[in-house]
Structure formats: structure tokens, C-alpha cells
Motif scaffolding. Structure first.
Motif, mmCIF file in Angstrom:
data_model
loop_
_atom_site.group_PDB
_atom_site.id
_atom_site.type_symbol
_atom_site.label_atom_id
_atom_site.label_comp_id
_atom_site.label_asym_id
_atom_site.label_seq_id
_atom_site.Cartn_x
_atom_site.Cartn_y
_atom_site.Cartn_z
ATOM 1 N N GLU A 362 48.536 94.936 72.763
ATOM 2 C CA GLU A 362 49.174 93.955 73.631
ATOM 3 C C GLU A 362 49.965 94.322 74.985
ATOM 4 O O GLU A 362 50.473 93.639 75.346
ATOM 5 N N LEU A 364 50.352 95.794 78.703
ATOM 6 C CA LEU A 364 49.534 95.705 79.770
ATOM 7 C C LEU A 364 49.704 96.945 80.694
ATOM 8 O O LEU A 364 50.784 97.385 80.757
ATOM 9 N N ALA A 388 45.587 96.170 77.557
ATOM 10 C CA ALA A 388 44.690 95.813 78.540
ATOM 11 C C ALA A 388 45.194 95.802 79.573
ATOM 12 O O ALA A 388 46.390 96.292 79.897
ATOM 13 N N TYR A 389 44.369 95.610 80.725
ATOM 14 C CA TYR A 389 44.472 96.015 82.022
ATOM 15 C C TYR A 389 44.623 94.836 82.993
ATOM 16 O O TYR A 389 44.290 93.944 82.674
ATOM 17 N N VAL A 390 45.573 95.311 84.130
ATOM 18 C CA VAL A 390 45.779 94.335 85.109
ATOM 19 C C VAL A 390 45.168 94.887 86.333
ATOM 20 O O VAL A 390 45.601 96.010 86.860
ATOM 21 N N SER A 408 53.305 90.102 85.068
ATOM 22 C CA SER A 408 52.550 90.522 84.115
ATOM 23 C C SER A 408 53.356 91.574 83.119
ATOM 24 O O SER A 408 52.896 91.525 81.769
ATOM 25 N N ALA A 410 53.877 94.582 83.213
ATOM 26 C CA ALA A 410 53.085 96.013 83.199
ATOM 27 C C ALA A 410 54.034 96.897 82.514
ATOM 28 O O ALA A 410 54.950 97.280 83.221
ATOM 29 N N TYR A 461 42.068 91.767 79.514
ATOM 30 C CA TYR A 461 42.683 92.050 80.804
ATOM 31 C C TYR A 461 43.157 90.798 81.186
ATOM 32 O O TYR A 461 43.250 89.549 80.774
ATOM 33 N N VAL A 462 44.259 91.004 82.147
ATOM 34 C CA VAL A 462 44.665 89.918 82.782
ATOM 35 C C VAL A 462 44.369 89.915 84.317
ATOM 36 O O VAL A 462 44.833 90.867 85.058
ATOM 37 N N ALA A 476 44.543 85.719 81.115
ATOM 38 C CA ALA A 476 44.525 86.085 80.051
ATOM 39 C C ALA A 476 43.243 86.181 79.284
ATOM 40 O O ALA A 476 42.973 85.256 78.553
ATOM 41 N N ARG A 669 49.254 83.696 81.748
ATOM 42 C CA ARG A 669 50.065 84.619 81.168
ATOM 43 C C ARG A 669 51.612 84.141 81.805
ATOM 44 O O ARG A 669 51.979 83.993 82.899
#
Length: 859
Positions: A362, A364, A388-390, A408, A410, A461-462, A476, A669
């Protein structure tokens, strides 16, 4: 009446069956006799139709007029149990069956027009208040006047009483000219007050039979020929036969008279049922579709349920491919060529590094990297680390990147040394993959070889899209939704046969998901271009042969047709998948004319439903209209076309698209309120959600969905989704701007562009404002969101309600820049002429800025 009929028989017998010219009848003679003045008529109709002036189109099913040609007629008998129930319920409520039928027609019109306030014409006999002796005057006394019914937020019983009262009041005005009602309504001349007519007639005359196939109802008179003509595209007639009813519908093409008949009968049954139970239910809740039709649009035309599609995650599919073809090329970028095994090893080492940096489930991770091997490996590494990637486009302004990173939350962002110099500092944590220290850490660190267990609801990913409030929103997307799309696409697009795909667009654009992941899980190569845009794509297609698929936006089709020679185009790709905005039929025909062996796929899908959830394939020789349909939902996806009450609309009627199924994202998100607004409970599937797209569409008779437009102001510019309100909010924040509004215009067919209209904060300061505002927006937003033109106005035009009148905004005039240096030689002269032609300008100066004059990448 018998006296009148006798006179008519005598007249017809004496003139060879021809009726004489009707005796002159002036409506206001009767009005004067009844004591109803013209002013009283005007007051009545003005009160009835008061705010119809704000309507930009006539109420009803269709908006065109006809003379009866190109129409179809369908008759249907309503008798037996339903007819008896209509009469019983009407008698019990003290109304006529005519009132019930009028209300039924209002409900049908509301459903097919998407309005909860409808106006239609009703035919009046004309002799009820015509005065003494009117029964002895031959000729037509009938008149057609408007009835207005509000169907929203009103109960069935209350609506029925309202219709009864209105029809009774209308009898007093039955001789008022329709032109007077039109004048009192405020609807401009030339625009019809209504586009459908309802005629309820009391008739005891036979309607023909085996012994009298052409009955006229008059003894000794045979009807030889009858042709109904009308100035209205939709006419509904109900003959009250004493026991049953005869329903007749005349409809101009493309409206289907048979479908309209079915709608009226279904609604009539629903109304009667509601009235039998006390009439307390909402009128808008009365069903318009019959059980069979409802089943067809909700189930029959929806995506099939497939347990095989999406049963494994994308990382699992890639890992399996590494085992099958370890030495095959996975990524090609310039001179670099990386195999599946090497790519997997890179991703494993980077995943171990990410784990050591605190990245886990979970988390980012921002990816701000150029297209190439590192970008592909980073996506896989983030998933191997359980995160997950942004996606972050390096070309985005620093301010927008800063917002996305902060929003986000991140953990860190992977980038390069070169890009790092332009990234916002703040409290963000960056890791440059080409930093020597990082390179050393990757070489000697731990490696994560295993793939995390597949949890469908876990983040993949977001992706940030444009927001109507001025704030981008992060969608999301889950691994389950991504696996369904990618797994379906591999089979549907025939990628198991290899061929690969070109990677030419930004990772921050969900079009790239197809180009990146579908080849990797099917054992073919991703061919990346360092540059972006149509030119880069054309270069990839010109060098590489036989791609399995090419993903593009509609604007690319005509450009590729120009940039590629017929030989290069013919061998470029088996399948061209187009998405992002409406696809024009002319562009498809042009491409298939050059590449007849390829298939063009119109792929529809908002970011909130993972890239594509509905497709329509076109092959050479296949007929398509001006707008290519978006087709049918893919596996494990349901698409519903609903009205404002979340009820399915009839075939051919425009409604809003709602998407349900595996590919629906978690939400936005950090935006619970917006998530609750757009991701709603599905009334057709227990415990399921559906995404409200804001897109308008209609079902075709063949079960294909046809995209119509947006329900709000959101538009697509060169394939990117843009909220003009967001751009307007940024433009209005400039200190030199008092007011600003941004709209998408398409003054030249096929060339949609953003135009900003601004009012200066101080009078006399507008000359420099256009260039200043464009640069101000460019510093804060991506290039595709920068207005092509800025128009300075003294004041924004407003409607009577105080809202900006978008229709009154002037067409922008783009002129050459301040520099007027003439071409110095023949080469400059040719170039200036070419740019002037592309921009649609009379001339262009040598030093003029292409983008300032309204140019963009597709041009």
C-alpha cells in the motif's frame, strides 16, 4: 351531430364526393362570444409556459420537423384486462381515461427526452365552447394547444390531478391560436413550442374488418385512400372505442414507432398499477421498459462473466512469461535491447532496494522517468515490492508535480539526475537511478525475486486526472481491475502472436498502460521512443515492422496517414487501438483505405475503469457513420445507460454511462466526498458499486453503444481529459485578471482547442494580457491544458439568470504576432505559407511563435 352527418352526406353526394371549402371560422369571434379576451389567453399561456424561454431545444423525442414523409405508422390494440383496469381506476378517481393517457404520454416523453418537465401538443375538438349552432357548421374546429407536465419529484396521484385540472382549464382556451401560445411562451420564432402531438378521440365507428376492410363509418361511403400528414415528427393517437382503445403512432425516422407504442403501453400499465395502490409512488419511478427490454439492456448486451480473464495479476503473468521466453527481447529503446530475464533481474534488484527504503504494501512510489528500460523496470519493481506507483510526467510544471506528490503521500520518487534539477524540493524524497551511489547500492543489495500474492483489491497505481475544482484527483486503480483489462486485451487483441507495441506516450496517460503491459505479459517487446508525439510514433512505425498493436488517440490517425508512406503504413501494425476521445468515421475510413489489412479498435474507458472497458472493431469495407460506436462492454464489465433516477433508458435514448464490474477503481485518493459522489451503489447488482462517468451515450438497435458527449463541461483535448473549470481557475488567479472562463471550441471540424476569455483587472491593460495569461498557465499546468487562444473582453456575457452565456462568447480571431519581419528568401516564404495554412491564418511572420498563434503538437 346526426344532422351534421346527414348534411355532409348530401354535400358529398352532390359534389362527386368532394367536400366544399370549409365555412370561414374566426376563433376570436367565438372568444368574444364567450367573453375570453386575447389578453386573458396570453396571461394563461404565459403562466403555463413561463420559463420555457430558457430551453434551447424543443421538448420531446426529436427536434426536427417533417411533412409526414419518411415516417412509419404502427397500430396497437389495448383491450382486455388493461383496458378494463384503465376505465375502473379512472372512474374511481373521477377522471376520464383521456387524462390517464395524457399522463402516460408525459412520462414517456420525460423518459425519451431526458427531461422532467415536458411540453407536448394536445388536440382539442373545438366544438365544446364554440357556441350555439356550432353543430350545424361544417369544417374543422379542431385546435392544437400545449400541455406542460412536470414529472420530477411528484407523485402519480398528484400528477394525474394536475393533468386533469390543466385539461379542464385548456377547454376555456380551445380556440386560442397556437401562435398566441408560442408568443406567450417566449420561445423564439422558428423554434417549435413542442415536437410531439397527442390526440385522444372518442370513436364508436368501426375500424374495418374482414367484411369492411376500408370502413369509413358512414353508410354507403367507402374509404378508398387515406394518407396522414403532419408537421410534427411524432404523433400519438388514441381512439376510445367504448371498451378497448386503439393506439396509433406516427414517427419520423429514425424514431421507431413500434418502440414508442411499446413504451406507451408499458407506462400505462405501470400508471394503472400505481393508481390502484393509492397513487403515492413517484411518477418518475413508473417503469418505461417492459421486462424483456429491461433484461436486454441490463444483461443481454453486457459483458460476459469470465473466471479465466483476470485470474492472475499482471506481475504473475509477467513472471510466467519470463520462464517461458527468458531470452526474448522485452524492451527495445534505441540501441538498448533488454531480454525478459534481464528485465526481471533489474526489477528484482530495484524491488530489494525499495524494500530497504521502507517501501511495502500500500506504499506509493512516484515514477518521474523518461521512456526507456528504467521506466519499465521501475513499474515491475514497485509491484514486486508490494507497492503501487504514481506516474509523473517530467514535462509537467513543478507546481503540479508538487501537488501530486503531496496529495499522494508518495514514500519516495524514482527519477534521474537530469530530471531531478527541475523537480520541486519541498519535503519530497527523490532517488536518482543514475546516481553512482544508487547504482552501487542496486548492484550489491538484496534482490526480491518472488511476486507478492495476488490480492485483487490491492493498489496497482494512482493516476492523476484533471479536476473540476482546480485540484487534480488521483484515481486509485487496483490489481484486480488491471489484471482483468490486461488479461482480456491479450486475447482480444491477438497479442499472443507477438509483434510488440510502440511506447510513445507519457506514463501519466493511461493510454500507455496498454502499450506497456500487454506486450510484456504476451511475450513480445515494448519498443520505446525517447521522444513523444505523433512524429515519434510515425518514426517508430517507419523503422519497426509488424507491431501487434499500436495505441493512439483519434488525432493521430490523419497525422499518421500523412507522415507514413503507403508501404510503411501497410506493414506497421495488425491492430490500431484508438482511445481518449470520440473517433470520427472519416478518419477510420481514411486509415483503412491505406492499411486495409489492419483492424481499427475504438476503445472507450475512463481512467476510473482501467483504460478500456468497451470496444468496437472496424475492418476494411465495414460501414461506419460519422461517429464510430464505442461498442460492447468487455469481459466482467457491465455498462448501464441510465436516467437521473438511475433507471435504464430505452434503446435509442440518450442517458449517462455507469460502469460496474471488476475494473471499477477504488475511488479517489484522499477524496472521500468526491469518491462517494462518483462511485455509487449499483441498483442492479447486490453489494456492487458502479462509476458514474459523466459521459452520455445511447444504445443502438444492434446493441452497440454510441457515445454522444459529456454531461458536464469535461472535454478531451488531444486525448487528454480536461476540466475547463480547472484551467479557468488558474487563469483567474493571475493578478491582472478579474474574471476568466475557459471553454473547448471546435470552430474548425476536428480541431478542438481550449479558449480562455478573460476580463482585465484594470481597464486599458488588456493588450499584453493574452501572452501573459498563457505563460502564467503554462508554468502551472501541462501543455495540453494551456489555452490555445486568450480573448480579452470588457465583460463576460451573462444570461438572465446571471450565469456566463457560453453561446454569446465570440469566436476567437487569431492574428499574427508583433514581429512582422518579411521572409528573406524563398525557403522562409514557403515555410511561412505552410504554417499559415496549418494554423488557418492569412499570413504568418518569420518570428511569430507557432504555439502562441494557436498551434499544438497534433498540428
Amino acid at each position: 351531430m346526426e344532422v351534421l352527418l346527414g348534411e355532409l352526406r348530401e354535400l358529398m353526394a352532390g359534389r362527386g364526393g368532394l367536400l366544399p371549402e370549409p365555412l370561414p371560422f374566426r376563433s376570436f369571434v367565438a372568444q368574444a362570444r364567450l367573453g375570453v379576451s386575447r389578453e386573458e389567453h396570453e396571461r394563461y399561456f404565459a403562466g403555463l409556459l413561463g420559463d420555457v424561454v430558457e430551453t434551447t431545444a424543443p421538448f420531446g423525442l426529436v427536434e426536427v420537423h417533417g411533412d409526414g414523409s419518411g415516417t412509419e405508422q404502427v397500430k396497437r390494440e389495448i383491450d382486455g384486462e388493461l383496458a378494463g383496469r384503465v376505465r375502473v381506476v379512472a372512474r374511481g378517481l373521477g377522471v376520464s381515461p383521456a387524462t390517464v393517457f395524457h399522463l402516460a404520454w408525459a412520462r414517456v416523453l420525460a423518459a425519451v427526452s431526458g427531461r422532467d418537465d415536458v411540453v407536448f401538443g394536445t388536440v382539442l375538438f373545438g366544438r365544446m365552447n364554440a357556441g350555439a349552432g356550432s353543430d350545424r357548421v361544417p369544417g374543422l374546429f379542431i385546435n392544437t394547444l400545449p400541455v406542460r407536465v412536470g414529472t420530477g419529484g411528484v407523485g402519480v396521484g398528484e400528477a394525474l390531478e394536475g393533468v386533469r385540472r390543466q385539461l379542464a382549464e385548456l377547454l376555456v382556451h380551445e380556440h386560442a391560436p397556437l401562435a398566441l401560445a408560442q408568443q406567450a411562451s417566449g420561445v423564439p420564432g422558428g423554434s417549435p413550442l413542442f415536437s410531439s402531438v397527442f390526440n385522444y378521440r372518442y370513436s364508436r365507428m368501426p375500424d374495418g374488418g374482414p367484411d369492411q376492410p376500408h370502413g369509413s363509418g358512414l353508410d354507403g361511403v367507402e374509404l378508398v385512400y387515406l394518407r396522414d400528414r403532419s408537421n410534427y415528427p411524432l404523433n400519438v393517437s388514441v381512439n376510445d372505442l367504448g371498451t378497448g382503445f386503439a393506439l396509433t403512432v406516427h414517427a419520423a425516422v429514425p424514431a421507431d414507432a413500434g418502440v414508442v407504442c411499446g413504451l406507451v403501453e408499458t407506462v400505462l400499465g405501470g400508471l394503472v398499477g400505481a393508481l390502484e395502490e393509492g397513487g403515492g409512488g413517484w411518477l418518475s419511478g413508473v417503469d418505461v421498459l417492459g421486462a424483456a427490454e429491461r433484461e436486454r439492456v441490463l444483461v443481454g448486451w453486457n459483458g460476459v462473466v469470465s473466471a479465466e480473464v483476470g485470474e492472475r495479476s499482471v506481475p504473475e503473468l509477467f513472471a510466467a512469461q519470463v520462464v517461458r521466453t527468458p531470452d526474448a527481447a522485452a524492451v527495445i529503446c534505441g540501441d538498448a535491447r533488454v531480454s525478459f530475464a534481464e528485465l526481471d533481474a533489474r526489477a528484482s534488484r530495484l524491488a530489494g532496494f525499495l524494500r530497504a527504503q521502507g517501501v511495502g504494501a500500500e506504499s506509493l512510489v512516484g515514477l518521474c522517468l523518461p521512456r526507456g528500460v528504467d521506466l519499465v523496470a521501475s513499474v515491475l519493481a514497485v509491484w514486486k515490492a508490494g507497492a503501487a506507483y504514481v506516474p509523473l510526467d517530467p514535462e509537467y510544471p513543478a507546481e503540479r508535480l508538487a501537488f501530486m506528490l503531496a496529495d499522494s503521500r508518495a514514500v519516495l520518487t524514482l527519477t534521474t539526475e537530469e530530471i531531478l534539477e527541475d523537480l520541486p524540493a519541498d519535503r519530497n524524497r527523490y532517488v536518482a537511478l543514475d546516481d553512482p551511489l544508487v547504482v552501487g547500492a542496486l548492484a550489491g543489495g538484496l534482490s526480491v525475486d518472488s511476486v507478492p500474492p495476488f490480492v485483487p483489491g490491492q493498489l496497482a497505481y494512482v493516476m492523476y486526472t484533471s479536476g473540476s475544482t482546480g485540484r487534480p484527483k488521483g484515481v486509485a486503480v487496483t490489481h484486480g481491475g488491471l489484471a482483468n483489462y490486461v488479461g482480456w486485451a491479450v486475447g482480444a487483441y491477438g497479442m499472443a502472436g507477438g509483434g510488440g507495441a510502440p511506447l510513445h506516450s507519457s506514463l501519466a496517460f493511461d493510454l500507455t498502460v496498454t502499450s506497456l503491459l500487454v506486450p510484456l505479459v504476451s511475450g513480445s517487446a515494448v519498443v520505446a521512443s525517447a521522444a513523444g508525439g505523433a512524429e515519434a510514433l510515425a518514426e517508430l512505425l517507419g523503422v519497426n515492422r509488424g507491431f501487434g498493436l499500436v495505441k493512439a488517440v483519434p488525432g493521430h490517425l490523419p497525422l499518421l496517414a500523412e507522415l507514413l508512406t503507403p508501404e510503411r503504413a501497410a506493414g506497421s501494425s495488425r491492430r490500431l487501438v484508438v482511445g481518449g476521445e470520440a473517433l470520427a468515421g472519416a478518419d477510420v475510413r481514411g486509415w483503412l483505405g491505406r492499411v486495409p489489412d489492419s483492424v481499427v479498435v475504438n476503445e472507450y474507458g475512463p481512467t476510473e475503469t482501467v483504460v478500456g472497458c468497451c470496444v468496437f472493431e472496424v475492418r476494411a469495407g465495414q460501414e461506419v457513420g460519422e461517429v464510430v460506436p464505442i461498442g460492447r462492454p468487455i469481459a466482467n464489465t457491465r455498462m448501464y445507460v441510465l436516467d437521473a433516477g438511475l433507471e435504464p433508458v430505452p434503446v435509442g435514448v440518450v442517458g449517462e454511462i455507469y460502469v460496474a464490474g471488476t475494473q471499477v477503481a477504488r475511488g479517489y485518493r484522499g477524496r472521500p466526498g468526491l469518491t462517494a459522489e462518483r462511485f455509487v451503489a449499483c441498483p442492479f447488482e447486490p453489494a456492487a458499486r458502479m462509476y458514474r462517468t459523466g459521459d452520455l451515450a445511447r444504445w443502438g438497435a444492434d446493441g452497440q453503444l454510441v457515445y454522444v458527449g459529456r454531461a458536464d463541461e469535461q472535454v478531451k483535448i488531444r486525448g487528454y481529459r480536461v476540466e475547463p473549470g480547472e484551467v479557468g481557475a488558474v487563469a483567474a488567479s493571475h493578478p491582472g485578471v478579474a474574471q476568466a472562463v475557459v471553454v473547448a471550441r471546435e470552430d474548425v471540424p476536428g480541431d478542438r482547442r481550449l479558449v480562455a476569455y478573460v476580463v482585465p483587472a484594470e481597464a486599458g491593460t488588456g493588450s499584453e494580457l493574452p501572452s501573459v495569461v498563457r505563460e502564467f498557465v503554462r508554468a502551472r499546468m501541462p501543455e495540453f491544458m494551456v489555452p490555445s487562444v486568450v480573448v480579452v473582453l470588457e465583460a463576460l456575457p451573462l444570461t438572465v439568470n446571471g450565469k456566463v452565456d457560453h453561446r454569446a462568447l465570440p469566436v476567437p480571431e487569431v492574428v499574427a504576432g508583433a514581429s512582422r519581419r518579411a521572409p528573406a528568401d524563398a525557403r522562409e516564404e514557403v515555410l511561412c505559407a505552410a504554417f499559415a495554412e496549418v494554423l488557418g491564418l492569412p499570413d504568418v511572420g518569420v518570428d511569430d511563435d507557432f504555439f502562441t498563434l494557436g498551434g499544438h503538437s497534433l498540428l
